[in-house]
Structures are given as C-alpha cells and as structure tokens.
Write an enzyme that holds these catalytic residues in place. Sequence first.
Site, mmCIF file in Angstrom:
data_model
loop_
_atom_site.group_PDB
_atom_site.id
_atom_site.type_symbol
_atom_site.label_atom_id
_atom_site.label_comp_id
_atom_site.label_asym_id
_atom_site.label_seq_id
_atom_site.Cartn_x
_atom_site.Cartn_y
_atom_site.Cartn_z
ATOM 1 N N SER A 116 39.610 61.646 80.955
ATOM 2 C CA SER A 116 40.192 60.471 80.309
ATOM 3 C C SER A 116 40.683 60.842 78.924
ATOM 4 O O SER A 116 40.155 61.751 78.296
ATOM 5 C CB SER A 116 39.156 59.350 80.203
ATOM 6 O OG SER A 116 39.739 58.205 79.600
ATOM 7 N N HIS A 170 35.256 54.467 85.750
ATOM 8 C CA HIS A 170 35.793 54.365 84.393
ATOM 9 C C HIS A 170 37.135 53.641 84.412
ATOM 10 O O HIS A 170 37.373 52.714 83.634
ATOM 11 C CB HIS A 170 35.951 55.793 83.827
ATOM 12 C CG HIS A 170 36.781 55.897 82.586
ATOM 13 N ND1 HIS A 170 38.160 55.840 82.602
ATOM 14 C CD2 HIS A 170 36.431 56.041 81.292
ATOM 15 C CE1 HIS A 170 38.607 55.949 81.371
ATOM 16 N NE2 HIS A 170 37.581 56.077 80.552
ATOM 17 N N ASN A 171 37.990 54.030 85.308
ATOM 18 C CA ASN A 171 39.303 53.383 85.356
ATOM 19 C C ASN A 171 39.200 51.941 85.844
ATOM 20 O O ASN A 171 39.949 51.077 85.396
ATOM 21 C CB ASN A 171 40.256 54.185 86.245
ATOM 22 C CG ASN A 171 40.809 55.396 85.526
ATOM 23 O OD1 ASN A 171 40.128 55.985 84.683
ATOM 24 N ND2 ASN A 171 42.034 55.772 85.840
ATOM 25 N N GLU A 212 38.365 50.086 82.914
ATOM 26 C CA GLU A 212 39.572 50.048 82.075
ATOM 27 C C GLU A 212 40.490 48.894 82.494
ATOM 28 O O GLU A 212 41.023 48.173 81.657
ATOM 29 C CB GLU A 212 40.278 51.398 82.219
ATOM 30 C CG GLU A 212 41.572 51.568 81.475
ATOM 31 C CD GLU A 212 42.220 52.917 81.869
ATOM 32 O OE1 GLU A 212 41.555 53.965 81.782
ATOM 33 O OE2 GLU A 212 43.387 52.895 82.302
ATOM 34 N N LYS A 233 34.812 58.931 87.079
ATOM 35 C CA LYS A 233 36.122 58.652 86.483
ATOM 36 C C LYS A 233 36.785 57.458 87.174
ATOM 37 O O LYS A 233 37.448 56.649 86.537
ATOM 38 C CB LYS A 233 37.026 59.886 86.606
ATOM 39 C CG LYS A 233 38.470 59.664 86.087
ATOM 40 C CD LYS A 233 38.482 59.169 84.647
ATOM 41 C CE LYS A 233 39.836 59.235 83.979
ATOM 42 N NZ LYS A 233 41.010 58.917 84.754
#
Lengths: 301, 301, 301, 301
Positions: free
Chosen positions: A121, A176-177, A180, A173
């Site tokens: 990221s 994480h997105n 986001e 990840k």
Amino acid sequence: MELGMVGLGRMGGNMAQRLLRDGHTVVGFDPDAAARKALADEGGGTADSLQALVAALPAPRAVWMMVPAGKITDGTVEALAGLLAPGDVVIDGGNSNYKDTLRRAQALAAKRIGYVDCGTSGGVWGLAEGYSLMVGGDQAVVERLRPVFETLAPAKDAGWGHVGPVGSGHFTKMVHNGIEYGLMQAYAEGFSILRHKQEFALDLHQVAQIWRSGSVVRSWLLDLTADALGKNPTLDGIAPWVADSGEGRWTVAEAIDLDVPAPVIALSLMARLRSRDDDSFADKLLAAMRNEFGGHAIRKA
Amino acid sequence: MELGMVGLGRMGGNMAQRLLRDGHTVVGFDPDAAARKALADEGGGTADSLQALVAALPAPRAVWMMVPAGKITDGTVEALAGLLAPGDVVIDGGNSNYKDTLRRAQALAAKRIGYVDCGTSGGVWGLAEGYSLMVGGDQAVVERLRPVFETLAPAKDAGWGHVGPVGSGHFTKMVHNGIEYGLMQAYAEGFSILRHKQEFALDLHQVAQIWRSGSVVRSWLLDLTADALGKNPTLDGIAPWVADSGEGRWTVAEAIDLDVPAPVIALSLMARLRSRDDDSFADKLLAAMRNEFGGHAIRKA
Amino acid sequence: MELGMVGLGRMGGNMAQRLLRDGHTVVGFDPDAAARKALADEGGGTADSLQALVAALPAPRAVWMMVPAGKITDGTVEALAGLLAPGDVVIDGGNSNYKDTLRRAQALAAKRIGYVDCGTSGGVWGLAEGYSLMVGGDQAVVERLRPVFETLAPAKDAGWGHVGPVGSGHFTKMVHNGIEYGLMQAYAEGFSILRHKQEFALDLHQVAQIWRSGSVVRSWLLDLTADALGKNPTLDGIAPWVADSGEGRWTVAEAIDLDVPAPVIALSLMARLRSRDDDSFADKLLAAMRNEFGGHAIRKA
Amino acid sequence: MELGMVGLGRMGGNMAQRLLRDGHTVVGFDPDAAARKALADEGGGTADSLQALVAALPAPRAVWMMVPAGKITDGTVEALAGLLAPGDVVIDGGNSNYKDTLRRAQALAAKRIGYVDCGTSGGVWGLAEGYSLMVGGDQAVVERLRPVFETLAPAKDAGWGHVGPVGSGHFTKMVHNGIEYGLMQAYAEGFSILRHKQEFALDLHQVAQIWRSGSVVRSWLLDLTADALGKNPTLDGIAPWVADSGEGRWTVAEAIDLDVPAPVIALSLMARLRSRDDDSFADKLLAAMRNEFGGHAIRKA
C-alpha cells in the site's frame, strides 16, 4: 541486496528507484522500452526479457513481480517457473487474489522455488514516504528478503511485517483495501452532506483543513481530500464515475464466506457500481411499478 | 483572555486546564464540588452557581458551556439569558443539534447576547493534543474569542476555523461524527474479517501497526485501534454493545432532508442499534417465516 | 409419464406424491427406508439403489434429482453418469449453483445424456398448491418432460416455463431467492418497527390481516407472516437466529460480478449473518475504539 | 351513511365513487370545478366551498379529507375547526405524518370535534378492488364510521381495521409504505440482475409470470411488475428517476427513534435519492481521492 524487478510501471518503477537510492542492486524488466530506460537513468540494470533478467541475477535469485493482477501474473509465474532454479524466490508485490497466490505458490513449491506475497500500500506516495508492506511466506525466505522490505517500508522497523504463511499477505492487503473503500465512502458522504447544506455556504477545503488537526477523523485520506478540495473546491470537471480494482469485491466475497457481516464495505463497493450506471434498470423498474400501482407519472428518458 | 466555563466534566475540565496552562483566566462552575475542586487545584477560579460565575466575570463576558446536549443546555441557556447583559456572549462547545443552536441563538439575540457554536472534536486527547474546533457565529464575536480558540486548538493557526454563521459549527461537527461512525465501522468490519480467517492466524495488533506507516488507511482512529488491540488483542471481556450519542442519528436525518444518499453512515448507525438488541424481533420473524414456507427448523430461544 | 425420483425428503417426497396423484408413474430412491416406505404407501415404486432405480425405468429414462445441493448432487450425477444411457435425461430440481449445473451438464453431454435444471419454489406448500418451476435446458428435452412440469406446477400453463439454456433455470431460481431475502427482511423490519412503538400497542396479527386485502404490500409471504403472528403474536420462544441456504450468497456474488448494485439483497443476507453472531468482534472493536478516543465506558462481557 | 369528501383527486374522487356505488350519500368539495363535475356525474352532491360542504351535511357530520399531506391538510383542518360543531368528526385519509395527526387531533379535541386517521393503501386500483384501511381513533367514533370503512375496504370484514388510538392509523400506514419501498427495491434489484445476465437472454416478463404462481415471491407488486414488463419488456423510454412521497423518510426516522435497525428500508430510500442525482458530489470526491493517492485517472465530466 540484489533483486530482479518485473514490471516497471507506476508502482514497480518507483519501488525499484527507492531500492536503488538505498544502495540495492536492481535489474528490471518491462516490455516497455521507455520504462526500462527510466530505470537505467536511475542507475538500475535492465533486461529485455525474463530470460535475460534471470541470467543477470546471482543465485539464489529474488525476483519481485509488480505486474497487473490476473493473467499477466499467471503468465509471469509460469515463465519464471521455467527459468528459475531451486532455492530462488519469487515475490508478488501486486494486488493478487490470495487464492491465486496459494495456487501459484504451490506450483512453484513443486520446483522448490520459494514464493512470497507482499501486499503493498502507498500508491504514488510510496517512493517518497515508503510503502506499507504485508508479507506472507515462509519464515526463512522472508528473513532473506528483510533488507528489501526495510528499504521499501517507511522505516526499517515500521510499516512492514511478516504476517503469516504464504497468501496471508495478499489476504491482509485485500482487507486493507476493503477498509479503504469504507473510509473513502464515509468521507464522500459527509462532504456531500456539507456541500448540500447551501444555507451555511461551507468552504469544504477549510473544513477538511480544520479536521486534519486534532479531530477524531484525521487521517491520510483526509489529508488527500483536503489537497483535492484545495485544488478544486467544487470538483468541477470531474465525472461522478468511480472505478474499482477488485479487492473490494474479494473482500465482500470473503466476508460472506466467513459469515462476517460487512455492510459498510459492501455498500461502498455498490456505491461505486452505481456510479458507473447512468441508466439503472432497477430504477426504471421502480418508476414503472409506481406508475402501475399509483398512477404516478414516469419521467421520459 | 477571561472566560467562564460551565461544566467541568471530562471535556470542560480538560479544556479549562488547557486554557489555564496557556495563560488565560478561567472561572468554572459545575454542580459537582469535586469537579470545581479539580479546577481550583489547577489554578482556576470557581463559582458555586451560575450567578456567582457571571458576577465573577468582567463585562463583556464570555461564558463557554460544556454540558450534555439537550435539556441541560436549554436550562443553562435560559438561566444565562436572565443573568447576562447585552454584549456578552455564550459559547456552546457541546454536541448540540444545530437546530437547537439556531433556536437558542435567536432567543439570546433578542436580548442582544451573542451566541457562538463550537463543534469540538478530540475527546480525552484534546488536553494534550488540542481540540479540532468548528466555529459558527458572527464574525465580530468569533474574532473577539480568537485567543481562546487559538489555545484550545492544536496550534494557533491549525485545527480551528470560523466556518460560517451560527449553527454551522454544530452542523459541521454533526457531519464530522457521522463520518466518524463510518470510519469506525469500516475498520471494525475489516478487522473482524481478518480475525475470522483462522487459517492465517493473523496478529491483529501487528497488522494495525503495519498499516499505521505508509498505508492508505492510516489514521488517528487506526492508531487508537492499534493501542486497543495491543492491550487486548482478542478484546476479551468487552461486550459487543456500542452506544451512540446522537450525532449519527442527526446526520442520517439531515442527509435524508437534503436528498443526499448516505448509505454507509446510515448503516454504521444501524450496526450500533443492532449491537444493543440481543433479542431482535425482526430476526425472530424471519425465522418464523422460513418455518412457514419451507418447514425450516426454528431454534428455541 | 414415467419418472425416477432421487431424494424423497420434504421436497422430493411431496413432488413424487403430486406426480402420482396426477397419474404419473414414479419410482423413487432414497437411502432412508422410511422415506421409501412413505412413497410406496402413496402408490409409488421404490428402489433401494440408484442401479435399481435406473433398471426400473424404461428408456429413454428421466431421472429427477431432489437432493441437497453440493457434494451429494455431484455424487449422484457421477453415479448416474455411469448408469444411464445416451438419450436419457437427468433433471436437477434442487437449489444448485448454476455454475455447478453448467459443469455437470457438460460432463453428461459428453455421454450424450441430457441435463435439465429446474429451479423449484414453493416449499412445503407445493404439494397442495403446485410448484413454481424455472426450467433451463435444450428445447427438445424440456418438451419431452412437459407432462411432468404441467403436473408439478400450480396449473398446466401457469407457474412454470422454459426460461433458457441449461443453467438458466438455477440462475433464475437463485435470483428468486435473493429477492425473497429482500422481501422477508422488508417485512421483518416493518413489523419490528410496529412492535417497538409501544404507545400504540398494535396488534401485529391484525395489521398483517388488514394488509392482506387491498394493500400494496399484499403477498404470499405476508399471508404466511399473518399465520405466524396469529399463532404466536409475540414470537415467544423463537430464537432470533436465521439460517441461509446459499442462494442469497450466490446472488450477491453474481450481482457484483455483473456490476449490478444490489444493496437490499446484500444487506438482507448480512442481517442473517449478524443474527447468528452473538459475540460480534466488530462491535467489540467499536466499543474499544470509543473508549480509546472518548473515554466512553465499555460494557463488560 | 352521509359523508362529506374534501379533495376529489385521483384518490378522493375514486373513494367517493366507491361509496356512491354502495348506496352512501356523498357531498364533495374540491377547488377544481372539473373534479366536482366528475363527482356530480357519478351522482354525488357537490359544494363549492368548505362552508357549503359543512352546511350540506346533517349533524353529527363526518368529513373525510383526501388532500395532499402537509400545509393543505393543516389549512383544511383549521378551516373545518371553525365550521364544524361538537360531535362532528373529521377523517384524514391521506398520507399524513402521524405526529401531525396527533397535533391536529388535539386541536380539534379542544372543540369536541372528533378526529380519525385512516391510512389508505390501494392506489388507483382501490376503486375496483377496495382499499386497505388502517384506522386510528376513539372506539365510538370509529364505530359510527363503520359503514364507510366496510364499503371502502375490499370486503365488509377484510382489509380494514381499527388498529389503535388516533395517530396509530397513519403510523401503521407509514410503516406499510416503508415495507413497500423495501419490497419494490428487492424486485428491482433481482430483475436487474436477471437482465444483466446477457448470456441467458432471459425474458423478464416470462420470469415474472412464472413466479406469480406458486413461488415464494408471489405478490401483488409482482403482478404489477409482470404487467409493466409485459407492456415494455426493456423499459425503454422510462427514465431511471424514482420519486418518493415522504413515508419512507418518516419510517427511517421512526426506526432510528425507536432504536430499531431497518437497513433495507433505509437503503431503499437512499437508492431513490441516488436515482435523482446524476452528478453525485460524493462520487466525484471518490474519484478525486483515487487520483490523489494512486494517480488513477479521472473521467472528465
């Protein structure tokens, strides 16, 4: 240490550059000659084929892939499988689906080639500020790559970590997105409410700036929002059209697989889908139903 | 400058202290003697009634209310209306509904008493880090209070601003909190997905720490999340019961009034409502319906 | 016509019975002897193995599977592939994922065995009222099975149809169930609001009854809701625990694959997931975050 | 019985007609002469003012208001308050907010004029099929009006009921409409998914027809959906623009007031808000953020 970099686009090129600046040796490959030239200008080595890249690296080799997820990753992994030797390692720093990662790792393991997934990221800011890296893979292999992670991360001991076995880096990840998406949507809704309260004539850039210091909602995304609103307070000329790159979809699918409710992440994704449909069949059908039961007028398309 | 502070609880007490430390003179009132004592220990003046507080301030007076929104604010405003003189100003630093603020400002304006609404974010961290302040009111009055805002904010010229006419400060703070709900829910969903992926045995505290540096989702709320997970990685002993303090509800109502879709903020609020209902009638009815049409078994309560 | 029925549970048993009552010949197989006995009591033939079932049917055979989706269907299809002859046809009347259906149809096509997918709605009421049938498959094969569909459906020419190629029947049924989730959740929310308005002391069964005649929300699900509320107005003893059987999940996944926003179907699924988690990690984390930034009290688990 | 009808539009005119056909005496008032003429043509009496209407009715009078909710209702109630006598009754058959109803009932009670709220569902179909009526008010007054309700409802003893004290009728109707939003949205999403699955080339009208018989999702709204899709299978010429008339908003507000999660009803409302915004500020801001952090391209407006 010495590293091969496959893919020298916006992400891979910047990462190679950050590695070079910290004293690593990087040999890069990209089908685009201009991208290779850019790396050479920064002092990197270049190769005009995967074969040449592999040949240029000392064993045991480390090859970092920074290519678009999906078929290109599959093709690259397959090609590398035929070129690399036992003891070498491939790192996938892209946004691959962790299930693909598990499959690819298994294929390479059969040839005793290591596989590490590194969720990355940081976007275009990573070159200057460092990347946040979520690393999955075997302990020994990850440890061997430590100098690379320490350079790519914002600091030697911050912003990166070995989170678990292969696959877990891309899984982390992905989530994480998903987060986001939710964060972005929350800000977008809030600023939209502010903007529509015309009687207060709020200066959205000012509000964003105030919130950046001391408020509960301060964040890096808010910093960027302030930048965007500073440059273009009314967002003139920007189409209300929002792309998505896959991880949000996977996060929703995974949440459902795990029986975890994730309404905000799901709705954030759906808001993006909706942004790209300016002729919603669902909405047309709602209008048609209202006409059927209540005689309510239909707007003409 | 010299300021009266009504309400010396967690927020008001800390704010008085921050003002004192920067050289302001503060006279505080709170019905709780211990709260008054705490202020006196910090070097503040105290009053044991609103009358005494008003009497202790030089004209033109500035009285900052930091009391629970709703009836207590109404009572305080009414009392102050009878005690203050034209030219004095009342500041509401609490989480009042901006519509109440408009009403109260109008009532005081009839007596030529000024009214300023100051949306205040920062929580228990404000004492040390400063508060994010969104100020609404007349230009001249806000300007007179500038020294107070400059002290309470994280920096003289950052973290506070005069955003518009009276009411706009609380409106902006309301939306701030709506966003906060969405941000929190996004993180909560994401970490919940991570936790339920048992095969990866992720260390949530480690993941939060990684994300704090360089990632797109870094934020102050993430810093706090990392702290919470560091202290209690499995959140043992914490009930899944989430309060809400009103601003989320108002934000949803306002979004709907303005015809602005705010699915993520609405859903974040509803997730909290759901957290507090462990005997959902809706879910019981769903179970009953499934039994009716498909003969699906019902779990006994 | 003559039909083999594999799976004589709640659905398959009732369907066999409905076929028998209309003059068809049915030979049924189920591993459970009691289920076979029940069919025999209704005048059906029985077989105690798939081999025996196939042996008992005249060529070209038609074998209807009414078994739980997933591995059991796969096993049954595989076994039938080894027993049936070119020209025979297998019908899957269960809730299979249409992608599995496409795969199975292809496998059987290699042996020139036909495959028809029949999405079946109606639940335990189908025996008396008939089933709604969404049929996918080749025109000629579907036409051959017409007598069966005409009997199983509520009327010869209503409640069933050949909707498209193989897979399209299960696809349509999947979406049907996604809609069902949304409808059920809408009623559940509405009745929950009514119930919580204690000052009006509404009789929910009465309200449901009123709505059944003339209102815009009248439906079969409302009829069932009225029945449930008539028997148990406060839903005492029913746990707020709602199962889901897969189609809702697939519908959300498909919507996302097709870039179609489906917030209501997605949220209906997530409400069910939430109903089954009485120790939500997300909610605990929200409570922990509130404690971190605002010092708000945490409830003990 | 003898009834005054104020408001002879689509709803009021039809209701007057249904009453006349069943032998009641109706005197109607509407500012629109054509609407009065239409009633006269059906055999009703007409009045060209509220005064004239009141004068034409025998005491104790019953005046049914069927006017747009809001200011017009307020004006009508105020005017009637000055014209009617103790013992008379006013019925509000429109979609008033139940809080307004409580206020109006209280105002009339001070003059000993009765007030009954009748939530009315059925739309343009009510004339032929009867209306679903949810009645709130005092027992004796509702009882006196029984002949009217029995005529307006689909049957003497079905489709109407006295649900509780004044206000409860409109409250129940409000929730009814909230449910209606959710049901409509569920169908709209489902048919949209079907439509976007181009490889199956589904005939949406056929699917709707199949579902109408025997399926779990059969309903009156599905009947209407089938009609709409029969007339216009691709909904050509219909703009994806969906109005809302208030009850959905009130339902969401009420759910939140009562701490009842209502995600599906809330999202259904928000889908309508979204349908009317073809220049979403939130989506523009999302696009701007993506550009800031990832350099992702922005579409030009």
